[in-house]
Design an enzyme around this catalytic site. Structure first.
Site, PDB file in Angstrom:
ATOM      1  CG  HIS A 111      -2.253  -0.658  -4.200  1.00 35.54           C
ATOM      2  ND1 HIS A 111      -2.728   0.588  -3.915  1.00 35.54           N
ATOM      3  CD2 HIS A 111      -2.464  -1.388  -3.076  1.00 35.54           C
ATOM      4  CE1 HIS A 111      -3.196   0.613  -2.683  1.00 35.54           C
ATOM      5  NE2 HIS A 111      -3.050  -0.572  -2.160  1.00 35.54           N
TER       6      HIS A 111
ATOM      7  CD  GLU B  12      -3.118   3.379  -6.677  1.00 28.16           C
ATOM      8  OE1 GLU B  12      -3.335   4.590  -6.608  1.00 28.16           O
ATOM      9  OE2 GLU B  12      -2.652   2.727  -5.720  1.00 28.16           O
TER      10      GLU B  12
ATOM     11  CB  SER C 156      -0.838   0.062   1.274  1.00 28.20           C
ATOM     12  OG  SER C 156      -1.507  -1.118   1.491  1.00 28.20           O
TER      13      SER C 156
ATOM     14  CG  ASN D  45      -3.715   3.707   0.116  1.00 30.18           C
ATOM     15  OD1 ASN D  45      -4.919   3.719   0.328  1.00 30.18           O
ATOM     16  ND2 ASN D  45      -3.022   2.599   0.031  1.00 30.18           N
TER      17      ASN D  45
HETATM   18  N1  3HC Z   1     -16.193  -9.709  -0.989  1.00 33.38           N
HETATM   19  C1  3HC Z   1     -16.921  -9.883  -2.114  1.00 33.38           C
HETATM   20  N2  3HC Z   1     -18.036  -9.171  -2.407  1.00 33.38           N
HETATM   21  C2  3HC Z   1     -18.433  -8.263  -1.506  1.00 33.38           C
HETATM   22  C3  3HC Z   1     -17.737  -8.035  -0.304  1.00 33.38           C
HETATM   23  C4  3HC Z   1     -16.588  -8.813  -0.059  1.00 33.38           C
HETATM   24  N3  3HC Z   1     -15.844  -8.650   1.045  1.00 33.38           N
HETATM   25  N4  3HC Z   1     -18.371  -7.049   0.372  1.00 33.38           N
HETATM   26  C5  3HC Z   1     -19.430  -6.688  -0.372  1.00 33.38           C
HETATM   27  N5  3HC Z   1     -19.467  -7.417  -1.512  1.00 33.38           N
HETATM   28  C6  3HC Z   1     -20.425  -7.291  -2.614  1.00 33.38           C
HETATM   29  C7  3HC Z   1     -21.771  -7.817  -2.204  1.00 33.38           C
HETATM   30  O1  3HC Z   1     -21.907  -9.213  -2.505  1.00 33.38           O
HETATM   31  C8  3HC Z   1     -22.719  -6.975  -3.048  1.00 33.38           C
HETATM   32  O2  3HC Z   1     -22.808  -7.518  -4.349  1.00 33.38           O
HETATM   33  P1  3HC Z   1     -24.177  -7.374  -5.203  1.00 33.38           P
HETATM   34  O3  3HC Z   1     -24.444  -5.891  -5.302  1.00 33.38           O
HETATM   35  O4  3HC Z   1     -23.856  -8.018  -6.495  1.00 33.38           O
HETATM   36  O5  3HC Z   1     -25.203  -8.087  -4.379  1.00 33.38           O
HETATM   37  C9  3HC Z   1     -21.990  -5.633  -3.179  1.00 33.38           C
HETATM   38  O6  3HC Z   1     -20.612  -5.898  -2.885  1.00 33.38           O
HETATM   39  C10 3HC Z   1     -22.548  -4.620  -2.202  1.00 33.38           C
HETATM   40  O7  3HC Z   1     -22.439  -5.193  -0.903  1.00 33.38           O
HETATM   41  P2  3HC Z   1     -23.487  -4.972   0.262  1.00 33.38           P
HETATM   42  O8  3HC Z   1     -24.845  -4.727  -0.313  1.00 33.38           O
HETATM   43  O9  3HC Z   1     -23.328  -6.073   1.247  1.00 33.38           O
HETATM   44  O10 3HC Z   1     -22.966  -3.710   1.028  1.00 33.38           O
HETATM   45  P3  3HC Z   1     -22.695  -2.261   0.512  1.00 33.38           P
HETATM   46  O11 3HC Z   1     -23.617  -1.853  -0.579  1.00 33.38           O
HETATM   47  O12 3HC Z   1     -22.636  -1.471   1.761  1.00 33.38           O
HETATM   48  O13 3HC Z   1     -21.244  -2.357  -0.126  1.00 33.38           O
HETATM   49  C11 3HC Z   1     -18.895  -2.249  -0.056  1.00 33.38           C
HETATM   50  C12 3HC Z   1     -20.147  -2.797   0.608  1.00 33.38           C
HETATM   51  C13 3HC Z   1     -18.716  -2.903  -1.425  1.00 33.38           C
HETATM   52  C14 3HC Z   1     -17.734  -2.612   0.842  1.00 33.38           C
HETATM   53  C15 3HC Z   1     -19.088  -0.702  -0.241  1.00 33.38           C
HETATM   54  O14 3HC Z   1     -19.503  -0.130   0.963  1.00 33.38           O
HETATM   55  C16 3HC Z   1     -17.830  -0.009  -0.690  1.00 33.38           C
HETATM   56  O15 3HC Z   1     -17.462  -0.044  -1.857  1.00 33.38           O
HETATM   57  N6  3HC Z   1     -17.155   0.653   0.277  1.00 33.38           N
HETATM   58  C17 3HC Z   1     -15.930   1.412   0.000  1.00 33.38           C
HETATM   59  C18 3HC Z   1     -14.764   0.473  -0.056  1.00 33.38           C
HETATM   60  C19 3HC Z   1     -13.500   1.214  -0.358  1.00 33.38           C
HETATM   61  O16 3HC Z   1     -13.430   2.420  -0.455  1.00 33.38           O
HETATM   62  N7  3HC Z   1     -12.428   0.426  -0.491  1.00 33.38           N
HETATM   63  C20 3HC Z   1     -11.112   0.968  -0.752  1.00 33.38           C
HETATM   64  C21 3HC Z   1     -10.306   0.886   0.465  1.00 33.38           C
HETATM   65  S1  3HC Z   1      -8.656   1.462   0.198  1.00 33.38           S
HETATM   66  C22 3HC Z   1      -7.805   0.078  -0.178  1.00 33.38           C
HETATM   67  O17 3HC Z   1      -8.294  -1.014  -0.229  1.00 33.38           O
HETATM   68  C23 3HC Z   1      -6.359   0.266  -0.448  1.00 33.38           C
HETATM   69  C24 3HC Z   1      -5.505  -0.340   0.619  1.00 33.38           C
HETATM   70  O18 3HC Z   1      -4.150  -0.183   0.254  1.00 33.38           O
HETATM   71  C25 3HC Z   1      -5.722   0.280   1.960  1.00 33.38           C
END
Ligand code: 3HC
Length: 289
Positions: free
Chosen positions: A143, A155, A122, A194
């Site tokens: 990434h 990325e 990251s 990030n």
């Molecule tokens: N694995 C697989 N699929 C998942 C999942 C997981 N862990 N979590 C959620 N999903 C899928 C669900 O199955 C659902 O699919 P569908 O629409 O086809 O039914 C879809 O994602 C939406 O899930 P939910 O309805 O359960 O919940 P939400 O609508 O609240 O979505 C979320 C959950 C996808 C996590 C959404 O809130 C989101 O995109 N959040 C932001 C995440 C983000 O910003 N991530 C970046 C973090 S930074 C990073 O990773 C970099 C690192 O270096 C730190």
């Protein structure tokens, strides 16, 4: 250009490594996953199978596709088994010395000179990881974002030593095999996403810590006021507070600016082992289901 990647290695079957292995297997690649022990490998496999089941339940894949993806996944505890891999993605602990050791070993065992050795780090400089190998031209950053099966971005980060052929092969894998969108970032701590996201998460933690607003209202504010899918405190818990702190520390070390300094509440939560969703408690509590 080299042939498209179909034999992938993933080092580490945690939250990110498991996700990368899953999307690669779903895309048709033969995926070999390394974990330190048989027990960790079994845990990683179980998490991937659970995630594949979730994709079936939400109608994204059929049961047959799930079974085929599961068959494409094999596990090992010996990095020497990666000899025939065309792309290896490392997704282990954000510890530079450990990563350097893994890359030194991968560079020895992976025989195809056109194979790409990628890190999902990251925030650590790719240059320093590459320097641990004799062939830094094939080392780069790849990434992914959490949850890997859901978020469409990857990325690609070249160090000063990365060959354009290696970067192009990695980009082709991410876009054409995995169907992800690719952005290219410079080898600076935090890359693009990030570097912007983590100061925002830290600001939200500072705001909560100072009593400015409740955690729920901070998150609600950003979800409903800015149409973010998740508020910053929930997102910090999802990413893992240990990971947020690690990235903040790496960026602070790189840029020496207060905006990247980890606030005391983040330090205390990490010291307590309350590192977010994966541990059952972070800024919020996550009762076991
Ligand atoms: N694995 C697989 N699929 C998942 C999942 C997981 N862990 N979590 C959620 N999903 C899928 C669900 O199955 C659902 O699919 P569908 O629409 O086809 O039914 C879809 O994602 C939406 O899930 P939910 O309805 O359960 O919940 P939400 O609508 O609240 O979505 C979320 C959950 C996808 C996590 C959404 O809130 C989101 O995109 N959040 C932001 C995440 C983000 O910003 N991530 C970046 C973090 S930074 C990073 O990773 C970099 C690192 O270096 C730190």
């Amino acid at each position: 250009m080299s042939e498209a990647v179909s034999r992938v290695g993933v080092v580490g079957a945690g939250q990110m490594g498991g996700g990368i292995a899953e999307v690669s297997a779903r895309a048709g690649a033969d995926v070999l996953v390394w974990e330190a022990t048989e027990e960790l490998a079994a845990g990683g496999r179980a998490r991937i199978l659970k995630s594949l089941d979730r994709a079936v339940s939400s109608g994204k894949i059929t049961e047959r596709e799930r079974d085929q993806a599961a068959e494409r996944l094999t596990f090992t505890t010996d990095l020497a088994d990666f000899a025939d891999r065309q792309l290896v993605v490392e997704a282990i602990v954000e510890n530079e010395a450990v990563k350097a050791e893994v890359f030194g070993k991968l560079d020895e065992v992976v025989t195809d000179p056109d194979a790409v050795l990628a890190s999902n780090t990251s925030s650590l400089p790719i240059q320093r990881i590459a320097t641990a190998t004799k062939n830094p031209g094939r080392v780069l950053g790849l990434h992914f974002f959490n949850p890997v099966p859901v978020l469409p971005l990857v990325e690609v980060i070249s160090s000063l030593s990365t060959s354009e052929a290696a970067a192009a092969r990695a980009e082709q894998f991410a876009s054409e095999v995995l169907g992800k969108q690719v952005v290219r970032a410079t080898d600076r701590s935090g890359f693009i996403v990030n570097a912007l996201l983590v100061p925002y998460l830290l600001s939200a933690i500072r705001m909560y810590e100072s009593g400015f607003a409740t955690a729920e209202d901070i998150d609600k504010g950003m979800m409903l006021g800015c149409a973010h899918p998740m508020g910053p405190l929930k997102l910090a818990d999802l990413v893992g507070l240990d990971t947020v702190k690690f990235i903040a520390d790496a960026m602070y070390a790189e840029y020496k600016e207060p905006t990247y300094a980890a606030p005391p509440l983040l330090l205390r939560l990490v010291e307590a082992g309350y590192v977010g969703k994966k541990s059952g408690r972070g800024i919020y509590e996550y009762p076991a289901k």
